[in-house]
Design a protein around this motif. Structure first.
Motif, PDB file in Angstrom:
ATOM      1  N   SER A  60      -6.206   0.555   1.362  1.00 47.19           N
ATOM      2  CA  SER A  60      -6.126  -0.212   2.603  1.00 47.19           C
ATOM      3  C   SER A  60      -7.216  -1.273   2.665  1.00 47.19           C
ATOM      4  CB  SER A  60      -6.232   0.725   3.815  1.00 47.19           C
ATOM      5  OG  SER A  60      -5.134   1.618   3.860  1.00 47.19           O
TER       6      SER A  60
ATOM      7  N   GLU B 287      -6.060   6.451   0.297  1.00 50.03           N
ATOM      8  CA  GLU B 287      -5.467   5.534   1.281  1.00 50.03           C
ATOM      9  C   GLU B 287      -6.504   4.555   1.813  1.00 50.03           C
ATOM     10  OE1 GLU B 287      -2.736   5.588   5.348  1.00 50.03           O
ATOM     11  OE2 GLU B 287      -3.357   7.478   4.413  1.00 50.03           O
TER      12      GLU B 287
ATOM     13  N   VAL C 298       0.830  -1.213   0.000  1.00 51.83           N
ATOM     14  CA  VAL C 298       0.000   0.000   0.000  1.00 51.83           C
ATOM     15  C   VAL C 298       0.863   1.261   0.000  1.00 51.83           C
ATOM     16  CG1 VAL C 298      -1.712   1.324   1.303  1.00 51.83           C
ATOM     17  CG2 VAL C 298      -1.929  -1.167   1.125  1.00 51.83           C
ATOM     18  N   GLU C 299       1.869   1.307   0.859  1.00 49.26           N
ATOM     19  CA  GLU C 299       2.707   2.500   0.946  1.00 49.26           C
ATOM     20  C   GLU C 299       3.448   2.766  -0.366  1.00 49.26           C
ATOM     21  OE1 GLU C 299       2.805   4.778   3.310  1.00 49.26           O
ATOM     22  OE2 GLU C 299       1.197   3.654   4.307  1.00 49.26           O
ATOM     23  N   GLU C 300       3.881   1.698  -1.013  1.00 53.71           N
ATOM     24  CA  GLU C 300       4.555   1.848  -2.310  1.00 53.71           C
ATOM     25  C   GLU C 300       3.623   2.505  -3.323  1.00 53.71           C
ATOM     26  OE1 GLU C 300       7.692   0.912  -3.670  1.00 53.71           O
ATOM     27  OE2 GLU C 300       8.219   0.988  -1.550  1.00 53.71           O
TER      28      GLU C 300
ATOM     29  N   GLY D 123       8.643  11.870   5.035  1.00 60.75           N
ATOM     30  CA  GLY D 123       8.606  10.428   4.858  1.00 60.75           C
ATOM     31  C   GLY D 123       9.692   9.732   5.663  1.00 60.75           C
ATOM     32  N   ASP D 124       9.869   8.458   5.387  1.00 59.75           N
ATOM     33  CA  ASP D 124      10.859   7.635   6.074  1.00 59.75           C
ATOM     34  C   ASP D 124      12.194   7.755   5.343  1.00 59.75           C
ATOM     35  OD1 ASP D 124      12.411   5.695   7.201  1.00 59.75           O
ATOM     36  OD2 ASP D 124      11.032   4.040   6.865  1.00 59.75           O
TER      37      ASP D 124
ATOM     38  N   LEU E 193       0.949   4.346  -2.754  1.00 58.38           N
ATOM     39  CA  LEU E 193       0.651   5.729  -2.377  1.00 58.38           C
ATOM     40  C   LEU E 193       1.815   6.654  -2.730  1.00 58.38           C
ATOM     41  CD1 LEU E 193      -1.048   5.132   1.099  1.00 58.38           C
ATOM     42  CD2 LEU E 193      -2.166   5.864  -1.022  1.00 58.38           C
ATOM     43  N   PHE E 194       3.035   6.201  -2.511  1.00 54.13           N
ATOM     44  CA  PHE E 194       4.212   6.995  -2.881  1.00 54.13           C
ATOM     45  C   PHE E 194       4.212   7.293  -4.376  1.00 54.13           C
ATOM     46  CE2 PHE E 194       8.604   6.715  -4.580  1.00 54.13           C
ATOM     47  CZ  PHE E 194       9.126   7.895  -4.059  1.00 54.13           C
TER      48      PHE E 194
END
Length: 597
Positions: A43, A39, A8-10, A552-553, A12-13
Motif C-alpha cells: 500500500s 499489505e 495491490v489487491e491483485e 473474497g469478492d 496480495l491475491f
C-alpha cells in the motif's frame, strides 16, 4: 493526462491465495512478513507510485535530461525530489541483507514494488533499479572491503549504480570490446575507453555514481575469456568514506532516443579513470551476469508494467468514448451512442491485454519466489532446483513479457483511435517507452538463442524436464476437479506442443544448427505461452477455492475465471502455430543469398 492505480489487491491475491507465501516461512525474511505487514508495504509503495512517480511521467518525457557544458546532467523537474522520496522509504534495499543496511524482506516483494514504480514512471524507476543490479553484482563477487565501501551507500540511495558493457562496435558480442585496464601499481587500474547506451550514466539525483565497467586488462586474451569487471566511482572515495576528487570518467553526450526521455542514457568516456577489480581477473562476465540477470528480470517487469498502465487507461477510455451502436442493438438507449467497450474488437484488445497482465504478474512473482529459494534456502536440493528454474525462465520472461508488453501498449493505443496518436493522452509515450525493453539487456532474439542454445541442454536438460514434470504433476493432482477442466485442457495441449518442439530440436538441431536458430524465437514464445497458461491454471484453482469458501469478492473471482478461460480459448492455441513454424526448419529462411536481399 493518463492515470494509474497500483494493483495491490491483485498482488496480495497472488502472494497469499495462489502461491501461499506462508509455505516459505523457513526462509529468512518470510516468517516476519505477516499479512498485515505485506499489505502495508504494498500500500505504501502504491501511494508513492501513484502520488509521486506517476504525475512526473509526462513532464519527464517532454523535458528529458539536459547535459551541460561541464558534462553534468540535470534530470527533469521533480525527479530529484521523487528519487529522494523513494530512497528515504528504504525501497532500494527492501530485499537486501540487513548486514549492509537492507531490510532483508523477500525478493518477491521487491519485484512487485518495481512493477508499481515502472508503471507509474518507467524512466524514473530505472535509476534506483540499476542500483539494485549493481548491488547484486558487488554482494556476490565483490571483496569484503568493496561490500563495506559501496553496499550501504547504494542501499541508502546516497550513491547510485550503473552497468557499462556496450561499445559502439560491440553490443551482444562482448568479446570485441576495446576498453582497456592498465595496472597502476597500487592495486588499482586506469580505465581507458568509451561506453555507449549507459542508462543513468550521469545525473543529479545521487552524490556519487558507481559504475561497473567491463574492460580488458593489458595483455589479456582476446575474446570473452580476457574480460574483467571493474568498479569505477564518479568521485574517488577517501579512506574515511568521504568523497574526494572527481574521477576521470565523464558523460560525453546524452543519446537522442525514442523513449524513456527522463532517464539519462549516456555516452561515457573513460580517460584513465581509476577503477578496482571486482572478482577474479579475466572472469568479468561471470560477475556481470549476476547484474545482467537481475536487470533482465527487471526489464521483463517493465514489459508487464507498461502493459498494465496502458490497459487501465484504455479501459477508462473504452467505457467513456461513445461511438456507434452494439451489433446486437443499443445497450445505452438514453445516450446518442454506445460506449465503444460494447464492440467485440475493442473487447478483443482489452481481453488480450488483461489475460496477459494477470498471468504475467503471477509469473514474475512465481519466479521471484524461486529466486528467494535459490538465495535463502539451506536445502541443497531445493536450492539447485530453484536455480535451474531461474536460469531457464530468465530469457523467457525477458523476451516474452517485453514483446507482448509492447504489443499490448500498441493495442491499448489503438483503442483510443486518433487520440492515441496525440501526446496529451499519454498512449504514444507508453508505446515509445515500451519499445526499448525488447532491445536492451540483450535483444529478444538473443534471449531466444540463449534459451535454445544454452539453457535447454544445460545439465542434460535437467531444468526443462523439471518444468514439464511440474506441469504434469499439477494436471494429475487436479484432473478430478471438473471446474478446472477448461484450464487443464488448454494447459495440457500447450505443454504437449512445447514438448514436441523440444524433441524436434533434439532431433534436428545438432546436425543443422540453423534449425535451432530459425526456431528459437517461436520456441521462446511457445514456452512463454505455456508458462502463462500454467499461471492461469493456478490462478483458476485459487479462484475456485475462494468462491467455494465464500471468501473474497465473488465477482472478482468470477472475473478471473472468465479471463483465464479467454486465455485458454483465444491465446493458448497459438502454441500450435509456433510449433508448426519451428518444424518448418531453416531451409526457406536461409536459402536467399545475402546479396539478393
Amino acid at each position: 493526462m493518463p492515470s494509474y492505480k497500483a494493483p495491490v489487491e491483485e498482488a496480495l491475491f497472488l502472494l497469499h491465495d495462489v502461491f501461499d507465501i506462508g509455505r516459505y516461512n523457513n526462509l529468512s525474511g518470510f516468517a516476519e512478513s505477516t499479512p498485515d505487514l505485506v499489505e502495508a508495504i504494498l500500500s505504501e509503495a502504491a501511494k508513492l507510485s501513484e502520488g509521486v512517480f506517476q504525475p512526473l511521467n509526462q513532464v519527464g518525457d517532454r523535458v528529458g535530461c539536459i547535459r551541460h557544458n561541464s558534462g553534468e546532467v540535470t534530470t527533469p523537474p521533480g525527479f530529484k525530489e521523487a528519487y529522494h522520496a523513494f530512497v528515504e522509504g528504504g525501497w532500494v534495499g527492501l530485499s537486501v541483507d540487513p548486514e549492509f543496511g537492507g531490510q532483508g524482506l523477500p525478493y518477491a516483494f521487491a519485484v512487485i514494488v518495481n512493477e508499481f514504480a515502472s508503471s507509474a514512471n518507467m524512466a524514473l524507476a530505472m535509476y534506483p533499479g540499476l542500483s539494485q543490479g549493481a548491488l547484486a553484482a558487488l554482494l556476490t563477487h565483490g571483496s569484503d572491503a568493496q561490500k563495506k565501501m559501496f553496499a550501504p551507500k547504494l542501499i541508502s540511495g546516497a550513491w547510485s549504480g550503473t552497468m557499462n558493457l556496450t561499445e559502439s562496435h560491440c553490443g551482444t558480442d562482448l568479446g570485441l570490446l576495446k576498453t582497456k585496464a592498465v595496472p597502476d601499481g597500487d592495486g588499482s587500474y586506469a580505465i581507458f575507453g568509451e561506453k555507449i547506451f549507459i542508462s543513468a550514466g550521469e545525473h543529479d539525483l545521487a552524490e556519487n555514481i558507481i559504475h561497473l565497467v567491463l574492460a580488458r586488462i593489458e595483455g589479456a586474451l582476446p575474446g570473452v575469456k580476457g574480460i574483467s569487471l571493474f568498479v569505477v566511482p564518479k568521485f574517488l572515495i577517501e579512506p574515511d568514506g568521504s568523497l574526494g576528487a572527481r574521477n576521470k570518467v565523464a558523460c560525453g553526450s546524452i543519446e537522442h532516443k525514442m523513449g524513456i526521455h527522463g532517464n539519462s542514457t549516456c555516452v561515457m568516456n573513460y580517460d584513465g579513470a581509476k577503477g578496482w577489480l571486482v572478482g577474479e581477473p579475466h572472469r568479468g562476465l561471470n560477475a556481470m551476469f549476476v547484474m545482467m540477470n537481475e536487470a533482465r528480470l527487471g526489464v521483463a517487469i517493465q514489459g508487464l508494467a507498461i502493459s498494465e498502465v496502458a490497459y487501465q487507461n484504455a479501459v477508462a477510455y473504452a467505457k467513456d468514448r461513445l461511438q456507434g451502436r452494439s451489433l446486437t442493438g443499443p445497450k445505452y438507449a438514453d445516450r446518442p451512442a454506445d460506449p465503444i467497450i460494447v464492440h467485440p474488437d475493442v473487447r478483443r484488445n482489452l481481453m488480450d491485454i488483461r489475460a496477459f497482465n494477470e498471468a504475467a504478474r503471477a509469473l514474475v512473482i512465481w519466479t521471484a519466489l524461486r529466486s528467494d529459494v535459490a538465495h535463502r534456502s539451506r536445502d541443497q536440493a531445493a536450492l539447485t532446483a530453484a536455480a535451474d528454474s531461474l536460469g531457464l525462465l530468465t530469457p523467457v520472461l525477458k523476451g516474452v513479457l517485453t514483446d507482448l508488453g509492447f504489443e499490448n501498449a500498441v493495442k491499448a493505443q489503438q483503442i483510443f483511435g486518433g487520440h492515441g496518436y496525440i501526446a496529451e493522452w499519454g498512449m504514444e509515450q507508453f508505446v515509445r517507452d515500451a519499445r526499448i525493453a525488447m532491445i536492451y539487456e540483450g535483444a529478444n532474439g538473443i534471449q531466444a538463442l540463449d534459451l535454445v542454445g544454452r539453457k535447454l541442454a544445460k545439465d542434460g536438460g535437467r531444468a526443462i524436464m523439471s518444468f514439464f514434470a511440474e506441469i504434469k504433476s499439477f494436471i494429475k493432482d487436479n484432473e478430478a476437479d471438473a471446474a478446472l477442466e477448461p484450464y487443464l485442457l488448454g494447459l495440457k495441449q500447450g505443454a504437449g506442443d512445447l514438448e514436441q518442439a523440444t524433441m524436434w530440436f533434439m532431433q534436428n538441431a545438432m546436425a543443422k544448427p540453423d534449425n535451432a536458430g530459425a526456431g528459437s524465437y517461436d520456441y521462446m514464445h511457445l514456452f512463454g505461452l505455456v508458462a502463462l497458461g500454467f499461471m492461469w491454471a493456478q490462478i483458476a484453482k485459487a479462484a475456485i477455492a475462494k468462491r467455494a469458501e465464500g471468501a473474497g469478492d465473488p465477482a472478482a473471482m468470477e472475473d478471473k475465471l472468465l479471463t483465464g478461460k479467454y486465455f485458454m480459448e483465444r491465446i493458448m492455441p497459438e502454441t500450435g502455430a509456433c510449433l508448426a513454424r519451428i518444424r518448418s526448419g531453416a531451409d526457406a529462411m536461409m536459402a536467399l543469398p545475402a546479396e539478393r536481399f
